[in-house]
Design a protein around this motif. Structure first.
Motif, PDB file in Angstrom:
ATOM      1  N   LEU A 134      46.731  39.245  21.901  1.00  0.00           N
ATOM      2  CA  LEU A 134      45.987  39.892  22.987  1.00  0.00           C
ATOM      3  C   LEU A 134      46.588  41.244  23.371  1.00  0.00           C
ATOM      4  CD1 LEU A 134      43.664  39.539  24.994  1.00  0.00           C
ATOM      5  CD2 LEU A 134      45.233  38.294  26.499  1.00  0.00           C
ATOM      6  N   THR A 135      47.916  41.353  23.274  1.00  0.00           N
ATOM      7  CA  THR A 135      48.617  42.555  23.745  1.00  0.00           C
ATOM      8  C   THR A 135      48.079  43.865  23.175  1.00  0.00           C
ATOM      9  OG1 THR A 135      50.651  41.318  24.187  1.00  0.00           O
ATOM     10  CG2 THR A 135      50.866  43.690  23.845  1.00  0.00           C
ATOM     11  N   PRO A 136      47.810  43.985  21.852  1.00  0.00           N
ATOM     12  CA  PRO A 136      47.354  45.282  21.320  1.00  0.00           C
ATOM     13  C   PRO A 136      46.014  45.752  21.874  1.00  0.00           C
ATOM     14  CG  PRO A 136      48.118  43.835  19.553  1.00  0.00           C
ATOM     15  CD  PRO A 136      48.012  43.005  20.779  1.00  0.00           C
ATOM     16  N   HIS A 137      45.254  44.857  22.480  1.00  0.00           N
ATOM     17  CA  HIS A 137      43.936  45.226  22.993  1.00  0.00           C
ATOM     18  C   HIS A 137      43.997  45.762  24.427  1.00  0.00           C
ATOM     19  CE1 HIS A 137      41.753  43.451  19.578  1.00  0.00           C
ATOM     20  NE2 HIS A 137      42.690  42.518  19.586  1.00  0.00           N
ATOM     21  N   ILE A 138      45.189  45.709  25.046  1.00  0.00           N
ATOM     22  CA  ILE A 138      45.332  46.148  26.433  1.00  0.00           C
ATOM     23  C   ILE A 138      45.517  47.663  26.472  1.00  0.00           C
ATOM     24  CG2 ILE A 138      46.569  45.804  28.599  1.00  0.00           C
ATOM     25  CD1 ILE A 138      45.204  43.315  27.467  1.00  0.00           C
ATOM     26  N   LYS A 139      44.817  48.320  27.367  1.00  0.00           N
ATOM     27  CA  LYS A 139      44.919  49.771  27.517  1.00  0.00           C
ATOM     28  C   LYS A 139      44.589  50.142  28.952  1.00  0.00           C
ATOM     29  CE  LYS A 139      40.122  50.150  25.985  1.00  0.00           C
ATOM     30  NZ  LYS A 139      39.196  50.611  24.932  1.00  0.00           N
ATOM     31  N   ARG A 140      44.702  51.420  29.260  1.00  0.00           N
ATOM     32  CA  ARG A 140      44.329  51.908  30.597  1.00  0.00           C
ATOM     33  C   ARG A 140      43.070  52.760  30.478  1.00  0.00           C
ATOM     34  NH1 ARG A 140      47.520  50.743  34.710  1.00  0.00           N
ATOM     35  NH2 ARG A 140      49.675  50.121  34.281  1.00  0.00           N
ATOM     36  N   ASP A 150      36.053  46.591  25.403  1.00  0.00           N
ATOM     37  CA  ASP A 150      35.123  47.606  25.906  1.00  0.00           C
ATOM     38  C   ASP A 150      35.200  47.694  27.421  1.00  0.00           C
ATOM     39  OD1 ASP A 150      34.241  48.179  23.332  1.00  0.00           O
ATOM     40  OD2 ASP A 150      32.717  46.614  23.396  1.00  0.00           O
ATOM     41  N   ASN A 151      36.374  48.072  27.912  1.00  0.00           N
ATOM     42  CA  ASN A 151      36.605  48.277  29.348  1.00  0.00           C
ATOM     43  C   ASN A 151      36.310  47.026  30.172  1.00  0.00           C
ATOM     44  OD1 ASN A 151      37.514  50.971  29.289  1.00  0.00           O
ATOM     45  ND2 ASN A 151      35.419  51.707  29.094  1.00  0.00           N
ATOM     46  N   LEU A 152      36.608  45.862  29.604  1.00  0.00           N
ATOM     47  CA  LEU A 152      36.531  44.619  30.361  1.00  0.00           C
ATOM     48  C   LEU A 152      37.849  44.396  31.071  1.00  0.00           C
ATOM     49  CD1 LEU A 152      34.939  42.320  27.626  1.00  0.00           C
ATOM     50  CD2 LEU A 152      33.751  43.346  29.570  1.00  0.00           C
ATOM     51  N   THR A 153      37.830  43.561  32.097  1.00  0.00           N
ATOM     52  CA  THR A 153      39.106  43.157  32.671  1.00  0.00           C
ATOM     53  C   THR A 153      39.860  42.358  31.613  1.00  0.00           C
ATOM     54  OG1 THR A 153      38.271  41.064  33.549  1.00  0.00           O
ATOM     55  CG2 THR A 153      38.064  43.009  34.970  1.00  0.00           C
ATOM     56  N   VAL A 154      41.171  42.341  31.727  1.00  0.00           N
ATOM     57  CA  VAL A 154      41.973  41.615  30.741  1.00  0.00           C
ATOM     58  C   VAL A 154      41.585  40.141  30.723  1.00  0.00           C
ATOM     59  CG1 VAL A 154      44.311  40.978  30.053  1.00  0.00           C
ATOM     60  CG2 VAL A 154      43.878  43.245  31.015  1.00  0.00           C
ATOM     61  N   GLU A 155      41.338  39.578  31.893  1.00  0.00           N
ATOM     62  CA  GLU A 155      40.990  38.161  31.983  1.00  0.00           C
ATOM     63  C   GLU A 155      39.641  37.889  31.312  1.00  0.00           C
ATOM     64  OE1 GLU A 155      40.842  34.629  35.375  1.00  0.00           O
ATOM     65  OE2 GLU A 155      41.264  36.707  35.925  1.00  0.00           O
ATOM     66  N   ALA A 156      38.649  38.764  31.568  1.00  0.00           N
ATOM     67  CA  ALA A 156      37.320  38.575  30.978  1.00  0.00           C
ATOM     68  C   ALA A 156      37.384  38.715  29.454  1.00  0.00           C
ATOM     69  CB  ALA A 156      36.339  39.587  31.560  1.00  0.00           C
ATOM     70  N   PHE A 157      38.165  39.681  28.976  1.00  0.00           N
ATOM     71  CA  PHE A 157      38.293  39.867  27.534  1.00  0.00           C
ATOM     72  C   PHE A 157      38.941  38.645  26.893  1.00  0.00           C
ATOM     73  CE2 PHE A 157      40.765  41.201  23.825  1.00  0.00           C
ATOM     74  CZ  PHE A 157      39.777  41.794  23.053  1.00  0.00           C
ATOM     75  N   ALA A 158      40.001  38.138  27.517  1.00  0.00           N
ATOM     76  CA  ALA A 158      40.717  36.981  26.962  1.00  0.00           C
ATOM     77  C   ALA A 158      39.809  35.752  26.888  1.00  0.00           C
ATOM     78  CB  ALA A 158      41.945  36.673  27.802  1.00  0.00           C
TER      79      ALA A 158
END
Length: 222
Positions: A134-140, A150-158
């Protein structure tokens, strides 16, 4: 406290600490910049005075065999002071960069742990694998918020990414596992065996093989 409340508390603490650090650095930078400006002005004046004296002497036909030792001493002292001020500014910048990096790491870790809090994993190692995937998909985003995909919250993406692409990490319904919560779902199970181990494996296949081996070892030790 809920994971969301913990995340908000951590974010506020980090923001308060960063605000104080930035204010202290700004004050120190201003004081150092004022001193550098004053030293430069004094050095410029000393250099101008020397140039004027040299020109006056040249106009009179008097060769300047040596420079004024007093002026040279002043210039050397000012250069030393500027170098020390630069070192102090560099140290302050490094401290701020280190603090920013530490705060960034803590905020990302909080977001990741919150996003995975409701998942039931097959084992602690499966949860670690989920974190690494999951870590590589996190950004600001442009607003400075942590997002994923696609600019989802981290929780929603996970909640979409883990069950859809890495369901083999999740515990079966009603099964045991690290951090299993009631109602945690298991959407299929990717089977991996020794035949999957080969050159050119995709990251997903490699993670599946590793998870399968770790899970097999965990079952054998029960």
């Amino acid at each position: 406290m809920t994971p969301e409340e913990i995340a908000a508390l951590v974010a506020k603490s980090v923001a308060d600490a960063m605000a104080k650090l930035n204010a202290d650095k700004a004050a120190a930078e201003k004081a150092a910049a004022d001193k550098v400006a004053a030293d430069k002005a004094a050095a410029d004046k000393a250099a101008a005075d020397k140039a004027a004296a040299d020109k006056a002497a040249a106009d009179k036909g008097t060769p300047q065999v040596s420079t004024d030792p007093v002026v040279n001493a002043q210039l050397a002292e000012m250069r030393r002071a500027r170098e020390e001020d630069k070192k102090r500014l560099d140290a302050l910048q490094k401290d701020r960069d280190d603090a920013n990096a530490k705060a960034e790491k803590a905020e990302r870790a909080t977001a990741l742990n919150t996003a995975l809090a409701d998942f039931g994993f097959r084992s602690p190692s499966a949860r670690e694998t989920a974190l690494s995937l999951l870590t590589p998909h996190i950004k600001r985003n442009e607003a400075g918020q942590l997002v994923a995909g696609d600019n989802l919250t981290v929780e929603a993406f996970a909640k979409d990414f883990i069950p859809k692409s890495h369901d083999y990490l999740l515990a079966p319904v009603g099964g045991g596992g690290a951090g299993v919560v009631p109602g945690a779902s298991f959407i299929g199970q990717k089977v991996a065996d020794l035949n999957d181990i080969k050159a050119g494996m995709t990251p997903e296949t490699r993670a599946a093989v590793i998870a399968a081996m770790q899970n097999a070892a965990s079952e054998a030790n029960r």
